[in-house]
Design a protein around this motif. Structure first.
Motif, PDB file in Angstrom:
ATOM      1  N   THR A 103       0.823  -1.214   0.000  1.00  0.00           N
ATOM      2  CA  THR A 103       0.000   0.000   0.000  1.00  0.00           C
ATOM      3  C   THR A 103       0.859   1.267   0.000  1.00  0.00           C
ATOM      4  OG1 THR A 103      -0.180  -0.208   2.417  1.00  0.00           O
ATOM      5  CG2 THR A 103      -2.023  -1.043   1.099  1.00  0.00           C
ATOM      6  N   PHE A 104       1.891   1.305   0.841  1.00  0.00           N
ATOM      7  CA  PHE A 104       2.729   2.494   0.910  1.00  0.00           C
ATOM      8  C   PHE A 104       3.480   2.730  -0.397  1.00  0.00           C
ATOM      9  CE2 PHE A 104       3.400   2.850   5.807  1.00  0.00           C
ATOM     10  CZ  PHE A 104       2.042   2.696   5.987  1.00  0.00           C
ATOM     11  N   LEU A 105       4.104   1.677  -0.932  1.00  0.00           N
ATOM     12  CA  LEU A 105       4.873   1.830  -2.168  1.00  0.00           C
ATOM     13  C   LEU A 105       4.000   2.272  -3.345  1.00  0.00           C
ATOM     14  CD1 LEU A 105       7.536  -1.034  -2.239  1.00  0.00           C
ATOM     15  CD2 LEU A 105       7.945   1.416  -2.391  1.00  0.00           C
ATOM     16  N   PRO A 106       2.856   1.616  -3.605  1.00  0.00           N
ATOM     17  CA  PRO A 106       2.011   2.096  -4.710  1.00  0.00           C
ATOM     18  C   PRO A 106       1.542   3.537  -4.511  1.00  0.00           C
ATOM     19  CG  PRO A 106       1.380  -0.122  -4.095  1.00  0.00           C
ATOM     20  CD  PRO A 106       2.367   0.344  -3.063  1.00  0.00           C
ATOM     21  N   TYR A 107       1.322   3.939  -3.263  1.00  0.00           N
ATOM     22  CA  TYR A 107       0.899   5.323  -3.016  1.00  0.00           C
ATOM     23  C   TYR A 107       1.962   6.310  -3.491  1.00  0.00           C
ATOM     24  CZ  TYR A 107      -0.144   9.640  -0.545  1.00  0.00           C
ATOM     25  OH  TYR A 107      -0.387  10.949  -0.241  1.00  0.00           O
ATOM     26  N   MET A 108       3.238   5.923  -3.416  1.00  0.00           N
ATOM     27  CA  MET A 108       4.319   6.816  -3.815  1.00  0.00           C
ATOM     28  C   MET A 108       4.287   7.151  -5.296  1.00  0.00           C
ATOM     29  SD  MET A 108       5.717   7.682  -1.078  1.00  0.00           S
ATOM     30  CE  MET A 108       6.976   8.660  -1.881  1.00  0.00           C
ATOM     31  N   MET A 109       3.469   6.434  -6.082  1.00  0.00           N
ATOM     32  CA  MET A 109       3.294   6.796  -7.489  1.00  0.00           C
ATOM     33  C   MET A 109       2.662   8.177  -7.627  1.00  0.00           C
ATOM     34  SD  MET A 109       4.348   4.891  -9.974  1.00  0.00           S
ATOM     35  CE  MET A 109       3.308   5.573 -11.269  1.00  0.00           C
ATOM     36  N   ARG A 110       2.001   8.662  -6.601  1.00  0.00           N
ATOM     37  CA  ARG A 110       1.332   9.953  -6.666  1.00  0.00           C
ATOM     38  C   ARG A 110       2.304  11.113  -6.494  1.00  0.00           C
ATOM     39  NH1 ARG A 110      -4.602   9.167  -4.115  1.00  0.00           N
ATOM     40  NH2 ARG A 110      -4.886   6.971  -4.625  1.00  0.00           N
ATOM     41  N   LEU A 111       3.526  10.814  -6.108  1.00  0.00           N
ATOM     42  CA  LEU A 111       4.547  11.837  -5.946  1.00  0.00           C
ATOM     43  C   LEU A 111       5.632  11.636  -6.986  1.00  0.00           C
ATOM     44  CD1 LEU A 111       4.878  11.737  -2.060  1.00  0.00           C
ATOM     45  CD2 LEU A 111       3.572  13.365  -3.407  1.00  0.00           C
ATOM     46  N   LYS A 112       6.437  12.638  -7.165  1.00  0.00           N
ATOM     47  CA  LYS A 112       7.518  12.554  -8.142  1.00  0.00           C
ATOM     48  C   LYS A 112       8.523  11.471  -7.740  1.00  0.00           C
ATOM     49  CE  LYS A 112       7.254  17.364  -9.684  1.00  0.00           C
ATOM     50  NZ  LYS A 112       7.964  18.648  -9.807  1.00  0.00           N
ATOM     51  N   PRO A 113       9.249  10.920  -8.703  1.00  0.00           N
ATOM     52  CA  PRO A 113      10.175   9.820  -8.412  1.00  0.00           C
ATOM     53  C   PRO A 113      11.216  10.150  -7.355  1.00  0.00           C
ATOM     54  CG  PRO A 113       9.852  10.053 -10.783  1.00  0.00           C
ATOM     55  CD  PRO A 113       9.180  11.225 -10.150  1.00  0.00           C
ATOM     56  N   GLN A 114      11.611  11.447  -7.251  1.00  0.00           N
ATOM     57  CA  GLN A 114      12.643  11.815  -6.270  1.00  0.00           C
ATOM     58  C   GLN A 114      12.255  11.435  -4.843  1.00  0.00           C
ATOM     59  OE1 GLN A 114      11.228  13.715  -8.595  1.00  0.00           O
ATOM     60  NE2 GLN A 114      12.509  15.450  -9.199  1.00  0.00           N
ATOM     61  N   TYR A 115      10.965  11.427  -4.558  1.00  0.00           N
ATOM     62  CA  TYR A 115      10.523  11.221  -3.186  1.00  0.00           C
ATOM     63  C   TYR A 115      10.498   9.748  -2.793  1.00  0.00           C
ATOM     64  CZ  TYR A 115       9.104  16.054  -3.747  1.00  0.00           C
ATOM     65  OH  TYR A 115       9.108  17.398  -3.987  1.00  0.00           O
ATOM     66  N   LEU A 116      10.649   8.843  -3.736  1.00  0.00           N
ATOM     67  CA  LEU A 116      10.659   7.421  -3.405  1.00  0.00           C
ATOM     68  C   LEU A 116      11.869   7.076  -2.540  1.00  0.00           C
ATOM     69  CD1 LEU A 116       9.286   4.674  -3.750  1.00  0.00           C
ATOM     70  CD2 LEU A 116      10.668   4.320  -5.809  1.00  0.00           C
ATOM     71  N   THR A 117      13.010   7.692  -2.841  1.00  0.00           N
ATOM     72  CA  THR A 117      14.207   7.441  -2.032  1.00  0.00           C
ATOM     73  C   THR A 117      14.013   7.940  -0.604  1.00  0.00           C
ATOM     74  OG1 THR A 117      15.546   7.721  -4.028  1.00  0.00           O
ATOM     75  CG2 THR A 117      16.692   7.771  -1.922  1.00  0.00           C
ATOM     76  N   SER A 118      13.324   9.081  -0.437  1.00  0.00           N
ATOM     77  CA  SER A 118      13.031   9.576   0.912  1.00  0.00           C
ATOM     78  C   SER A 118      12.162   8.585   1.668  1.00  0.00           C
ATOM     79  CB  SER A 118      12.321  10.930   0.829  1.00  0.00           C
ATOM     80  OG  SER A 118      13.130  11.883   0.186  1.00  0.00           O
ATOM     81  N   TYR A 119      11.225   7.961   0.949  1.00  0.00           N
ATOM     82  CA  TYR A 119      10.395   6.946   1.587  1.00  0.00           C
ATOM     83  C   TYR A 119      11.248   5.774   2.060  1.00  0.00           C
ATOM     84  CZ  TYR A 119       7.423   2.879   2.035  1.00  0.00           C
ATOM     85  OH  TYR A 119       6.826   1.730   2.505  1.00  0.00           O
ATOM     86  N   PHE A 120      12.189   5.328   1.230  1.00  0.00           N
ATOM     87  CA  PHE A 120      13.051   4.211   1.617  1.00  0.00           C
ATOM     88  C   PHE A 120      13.935   4.579   2.818  1.00  0.00           C
ATOM     89  CE2 PHE A 120      12.437   2.433  -2.782  1.00  0.00           C
ATOM     90  CZ  PHE A 120      11.863   1.243  -2.361  1.00  0.00           C
ATOM     91  N   ILE A 121      14.359   5.847   2.903  1.00  0.00           N
ATOM     92  CA  ILE A 121      15.119   6.281   4.079  1.00  0.00           C
ATOM     93  C   ILE A 121      14.257   6.141   5.327  1.00  0.00           C
ATOM     94  CG2 ILE A 121      16.154   8.281   5.213  1.00  0.00           C
ATOM     95  CD1 ILE A 121      17.095   9.234   2.478  1.00  0.00           C
ATOM     96  N   GLY A 122      13.001   6.578   5.224  1.00  0.00           N
ATOM     97  CA  GLY A 122      12.088   6.430   6.354  1.00  0.00           C
ATOM     98  C   GLY A 122      11.858   4.982   6.719  1.00  0.00           C
ATOM     99  N   GLU A 123      11.753   4.121   5.709  1.00  0.00           N
ATOM    100  CA  GLU A 123      11.573   2.694   5.963  1.00  0.00           C
ATOM    101  C   GLU A 123      12.780   2.117   6.698  1.00  0.00           C
ATOM    102  OE1 GLU A 123      11.616  -0.463   2.757  1.00  0.00           O
ATOM    103  OE2 GLU A 123       9.459  -0.353   3.133  1.00  0.00           O
ATOM    104  N   GLY A 124      13.978   2.579   6.320  1.00  0.00           N
ATOM    105  CA  GLY A 124      15.175   2.140   7.029  1.00  0.00           C
ATOM    106  C   GLY A 124      15.214   2.651   8.462  1.00  0.00           C
ATOM    107  N   LEU A 125      14.768   3.883   8.662  1.00  0.00           N
ATOM    108  CA  LEU A 125      14.731   4.449  10.014  1.00  0.00           C
ATOM    109  C   LEU A 125      13.722   3.726  10.898  1.00  0.00           C
ATOM    110  CD1 LEU A 125      14.923   8.285   9.247  1.00  0.00           C
ATOM    111  CD2 LEU A 125      16.719   6.845  10.241  1.00  0.00           C
TER     112      LEU A 125
END
Length: 452
Positions: free
Chosen positions: A125-147
């Motif tokens: 659910t979280f990953l598909p939602y990231m399609m609504r934002l620009k590709p640059q923000y996917l890496t920020s999501y992965f940083i949060g997932e690591g945190l």
């Protein structure tokens, strides 16, 4: 690229696995207080795999009823569920019930199932939602997932979970002439925590609440709305194309410099996956690597971490846990500045990370007498191995996430499903080896009974 949006995306990503990660690091304080004792990790492994019913349901809905599942509502529900479950754990984790004449921690196990349901379902659910934002923000999501794994580990260290002091204990035996002293040995004594398990669970609940607020801001804040990727959003499987195709192709060319831009018509005709950039053999390779690295990093190696590290001492074990958790967001941060979408690099890093993981597995098999067990270099080597293994394989996961993000919304749904499938296969592979065949022997943080 708005910094505020990156921060919100990162905070949103911290809600992905923080609950279950927190449960694992808190085990040394939970286990002495419940009737299951150290059988609890086996219970947790089974419960987490049962929770895969969540991502299975979401994946089937996307496949057979596309558009029926409201993604935003689903995310709001699961984050709210995780927040409430963590809050209730703070007050009821010690409660037990008698079932079949045996006392069990039913409340703890049931609430843990809900936490696992939240974390497992976040993958689809979280990953598909990231399609609504620009590709640059996917890496920020992965940083949060690591945190989401790193922050609970740091808080647990501050709490003092598993801190051991070794004290001499006299060994005696009863004889006809009285007690006789046989000698002395070091015995491990676990120090009391700096704050309670209840406080720790309230902290996890707060983190989930922060993730929920960040997600709400991602949807309603005007500053975030201006960053939305509406002109680029495209879902091939649903037949949705919201315009801005010229800009979309321009964005793709800017975002994917490492992908071969020229594909002949015959090559494209062989592929019906996503945008048609990759042939099916490449798609199979990508998803196979995704399943493999998640199996290794999420279940296979964590299940033997204590066997591989404890023989080198308690400090080596805690350093490996903390530094490996730090390596996860660090790899995502590197990917933010070097978003290289290369299948060759992906395969190379997977081989390197797997090789390092093989060394870690070898040390676990040799426990309680692994290589260099009496040398400080052995402890340094095992901690370094953990860091670089997690660093390389996490970077691989980010590469795959960036590649699949470019292929469409439904592709990210399948990405999350494969992540859970890999973790599931890894857990099912390791459970009999550890719990049934007893192939691994724990080391003692105070006594290493090995020949120098």
């Amino acid at each position: 690229m708005a910094p505020f949006t990156h921060i919100l995306t990162c905070l949103f990503g911290t809600g992905s696995w923080v609950s279950i990660s927190g449960m694992w690091v808190e085990l040394p304080l939970i286990v002495p207080e419940i009737p299951e004792g150290w059988y609890l990790p086996s219970y947790l492994s089974v419960i987490i795999q049962m929770a895969n019913i969540g991502p299975l349901f979401v994946t089937l809905m996307h496949r057979f009823r596309p558009g029926w599942l409201n993604e935003v509502a689903a995310i709001l529900f699961i984050i709210s569920l995780g927040t409430m479950a963590s809050f209730l754990l703070a007050f009821f984790w010690k409660e037990t019930l008698v079932i079949g004449g045996v006392r069990h921690s039913v409340t703890l196990l049931v609430l843990t199932f809900f936490l696992a349901l939240v974390d497992c379902t976040s993958s689809v659910t979280f990953l598909p939602y990231m399609m609504r934002l620009k590709p640059q923000y996917l890496t920020s999501y992965f940083i949060g997932e690591g945190l989401s794994g790193f922050i609970p580990a740091v808080v647990a260290l501050i709490q003092g979970v598993g801190v051991v002091q070794c004290h001499n204990q006299t060994l005696t035996t009863n004889g006809t002439l009285g007690n006789a002293t046989l000698g002395y040995e070091l015995k491990a004594y676990y120090q009391p925590a700096n704050f309670s398990t209840q406080t720790f669970f309230l902290f996890l609940s707060t983190m989930m609440a922060i993730s929920l607020l960040a997600f709400l801001f991602l949807n309603i804040h005007l500053a975030v709305g201006r960053q939305r990727n509406s002109g680029w959003y495209h879902d091939r499987d649903l037949g949705v194309d919201k315009g801005g195709l010229a800009l979309r192709h321009q964005e793709q060319s800017e975002e994917r410099p490492m992908i071969r831009p020229l594909r002949n018509l015959k090559r494209n005709a062989c592929s019906s996956f996503g945008t048609g950039t990759y042939m099916w053999i490449e798609v199979l390779f990508i998803f196979s690597m995704l399943a493999w690295v998640n199996a290794v990093t999420n279940t296979v190696l964590p299940s033997v971490q204590s066997y591989a590290c404890l023989p080198y001492g308690n400090n080596a074990y805690h350093l490996s846990v903390t530094m490996a958790a730090l390596a996860n967001p660090l790899a995502c941060l590197i990917a933010m500045f070097f978003p290289i979408r290369s299948l060759l690099l992906m395969g190379t890093l997977t081989v390197i990370g797997t090789g390092i993981g093989a060394y870690i597995m070898g040390m676990a098999v040799l426990s309680p007498c692994p290589l260099l067990v009496h040398e400080s270099s052995g402890a340094v080597l095992i901690v370094t191995a953990w860091v670089f293994c997690v660093l390389t394989l996490t970077y691989v996961k980010v590469i795959i996430g960036l590649i699949l993000r470019d292929e469409g919304h439904s592709t990210l749904v399948w990405c999350g499903a494969v992540v859970q499938l890999g973790s599931l296969l890894g857990a099912f592979s390791m459970f009999p080896l550890i719990n049934i065949y007893k192939l691994f022997t724990s080391g003692d943080p105070c006594n290493t009974k090995c020949l120098k």
